[in-house]
Design an enzyme around this catalytic site. Structure first.
Site, PDB file in Angstrom:
ATOM      1  N   HIS A 199       0.808  -1.237   0.000  1.00 10.82           N
ATOM      2  CA  HIS A 199       0.000   0.000   0.000  1.00 10.82           C
ATOM      3  C   HIS A 199       0.831   1.271   0.000  1.00 10.82           C
ATOM      4  O   HIS A 199       0.290   2.375  -0.091  1.00 10.82           O
ATOM      5  CB  HIS A 199      -1.013  -0.014   1.157  1.00 10.82           C
ATOM      6  CG  HIS A 199      -0.452   0.200   2.518  1.00 10.82           C
ATOM      7  ND1 HIS A 199      -0.601   1.389   3.189  1.00 10.82           N
ATOM      8  CD2 HIS A 199       0.238  -0.611   3.362  1.00 10.82           C
ATOM      9  CE1 HIS A 199      -0.026   1.293   4.384  1.00 10.82           C
ATOM     10  NE2 HIS A 199       0.484   0.091   4.511  1.00 10.82           N
ATOM     11  N   CYS A 334       1.069   6.013  12.162  1.00 11.59           N
ATOM     12  CA  CYS A 334       0.828   5.138  13.308  1.00 11.59           C
ATOM     13  C   CYS A 334       0.842   5.948  14.594  1.00 11.59           C
ATOM     14  O   CYS A 334       0.221   5.584  15.572  1.00 11.59           O
ATOM     15  CB  CYS A 334       1.905   4.063  13.397  1.00 11.59           C
ATOM     16  SG  CYS A 334       2.598   3.635  11.835  1.00 11.59           S
TER      17      CYS A 334
HETATM   18  N1  PLP Z   1       8.070   0.006   8.036  1.00 11.43           N
HETATM   19  C1  PLP Z   1       8.014   1.289   7.671  1.00 11.43           C
HETATM   20  C2  PLP Z   1       9.291   2.027   7.436  1.00 11.43           C
HETATM   21  C3  PLP Z   1       6.771   1.925   7.505  1.00 11.43           C
HETATM   22  O1  PLP Z   1       6.738   3.201   7.137  1.00 11.43           O
HETATM   23  C4  PLP Z   1       5.591   1.184   7.732  1.00 11.43           C
HETATM   24  C5  PLP Z   1       4.277   1.828   7.623  1.00 11.43           C
HETATM   25  O2  PLP Z   1       4.128   3.016   7.734  1.00 11.43           O
HETATM   26  C6  PLP Z   1       5.707  -0.164   8.091  1.00 11.43           C
HETATM   27  C7  PLP Z   1       6.957  -0.725   8.240  1.00 11.43           C
HETATM   28  C8  PLP Z   1       4.492  -1.006   8.324  1.00 11.43           C
HETATM   29  O3  PLP Z   1       3.862  -1.317   7.110  1.00 11.43           O
HETATM   30  P1  PLP Z   1       2.349  -1.789   7.117  1.00 11.43           P
HETATM   31  O4  PLP Z   1       1.504  -0.576   7.258  1.00 11.43           O
HETATM   32  O5  PLP Z   1       2.159  -2.461   5.792  1.00 11.43           O
HETATM   33  O6  PLP Z   1       2.188  -2.729   8.251  1.00 11.43           O
END
Ligand code: PLP
Length: 399
Positions: A199, A334
């Site tokens: 995504h 997040c």
């Molecule tokens: N790693 C990084 C550097 C991210 O920016 C993100 C999401 O923002 C993730 C991992 C996690 O990805 P997902 O949203 O697909 O769990």
């Protein structure tokens, strides 16, 4: 709407959406079934796995499809910890990693591990020498992200891979923000694990992948059928998502020169417009391109700009902008519902007070130059109004 929050998530590309819809409605079989629709679905997964393997310079058996980047990160760290856990219980990571990495590290610490969290530079990066210096005789693995999701900094992952190779420790790369933008050649990166999430590059949500150098070392966390992902990740495969991930990756990588030029143009337009507008609204002394902008370079890299607007609470600004149709974020998505300032901004050297004055603007391949221009104008105008105690009235600013 002007959507400038593509590091949080991206809009699915229309061609990808059409392909995904087709798979959902026409090629909807379960890849585990032996009848024709099942075989057809299994073939779609096989082809996408082969395509992604070619892109990453590995064999198809080195690719495990997951539900997201967080799952891929968890699987990588869990696998490395399980492999080494009986003997070497020290790991190295950075203070600017994604929560999915940091929380697993905290979990390991609760179970007797020691973790070294490396300090990062202003753009969220570390050096290969820092990694080398942190490795001890009992170190078992290193986990360092490719591109930072708040500050846009790109780690020297190939150099770090070389260090890990020389020191004979495992190396995991969180490439979630790098996929679709930077080279993911795992041979050059010399990594053992690499995480990707669809995504972030115009594929649907709910699909990611983990590259694994030695599938035999993978610690299963979702149990299921032995045929699913070589028995390493249970659950009926998300066939539409997997096909969408492959289609979106292929679009992102089809013309790297045009893609990079597009992102650079967007950054330039945004930067110049914001500077002019900040002057016009009398707030130029308060606006700083904190990270993601390379002053000495005509060709800007990456897709993120981190803006520090002194005196403007980022959450208030994000809400005020949203009411005017401009979407950006404060910290990472997040964290944006949390009142604590982002751990990445703090790690980059900002005080908690200043970290609360930072917004993140991030571009997608579907943004236009006019999105960048209008977005910058509205951000400057809104920040100025907030600074002057202006209020929002029916979506329009009282000036
Ligand atoms: N790693 C990084 C550097 C991210 O920016 C993100 C999401 O923002 C993730 C991992 C996690 O990805 P997902 O949203 O697909 O769990």
């Amino acid at each position: 709407m002007i959507y400038l929050d593509n590091a949080a998530t991206t809009k699915v590309h229309p061609d990808v959406a059409a392909r995904v819809l087709d798979v959902m409605t026409e090629q909807f079989g379960n890849p585990g079934s032996v009848h024709a629709p099942g075989l057809e679905a299994a073939e779609l997964v096989r082809k996408t796995r082969a395509y992604m393997a070619k892109q990453l310079h590995c064999a198809p058996s080195n690719i495990i499809f997951t539900a997201c980047g967080s799952e891929a990160n968890t699987m990588a760290i869990r696998s490395m910890a399980a492999f080494w856990g009986g003997r070497f219980r020290h790991a190295v990571t950075t203070k600017a990693e994604h929560e999915s990495v940091l929380r697993y590290m905290k979990y390991l610490e609760r179970h007797g591990w020691e973790v070294t969290y490396l300090d990062v530079a202003k753009d969220g990066t570390v050096t290969a020498q820092q990694v080398r210096d942190a490795i001890r005789p009992d170190t078992s693995f290193v986990s360092v992200m490719y591109a930072n999701n708040e500050l846009d900094g790109v780690n020297p992952v190939a150099e770090i891979g070389q260090v890990c190779c020389e020191e004979a420790v495992h190396f995991h790369v969180d490439a979630v923000q790098a996929a679709g933008l930077y080279d993911l050649n795992v041979e050059k990166l010399q990594c053992d694990f690499l995480s990707v999430s669809g995504h972030k590059f115009h594929a649907p949500k709910g699909v990611g992948l983990l590259y694994v150098r030695e599938p035999v070392n993978v610690e299963t966390q979702v149990f299921g059928g032995s045929e699913q992902e070589q028995g390493l990740r249970g659950g009926t495969e998300n066939v539409p998502g997997i096909v969408g991930l492959g289609a979106a990756y292929s679009l992102a990588m089809s013309d790297p020169v045009a893609r990079d030029g597009h992102f650079s143009r967007l950054k330039w337009k945004f930067h110049n417009t914001l500077q002019e507008a900040a002057l016009q609204y009398g707030i130029a002394d308060r606006v700083e391109f904190y990270s993601g902008w390379d002053e000495g370079s005509t060709q800007q890299k990456g897709k993120i700009l981190s803006l520090l607007i002194r005196g403007v609470d980022s959450e208030t600004l994000v809400l005020a902008l949203s009411s005017q149709g401009v979407c950006v974020s404060s910290g990472s998505a997040c964290n944006s519902h949390e009142s604590e300032p982002s751990h990445v901004l703090l790690a980059s050297g900002l005080s908690p007070e200043l970290a609360r004055n930072v917004i993140r603007v991030s571009f997608g391949s579907d943004n236009t130059v006019s999105d960048a221009e209008l977005g910058a104008q509205i951000i400057a105008r809104t920040a100025a109004a907030l600074l002057q105690g202006g209020i929002l009235n029916g979506g329009a600013l009282e000036e």
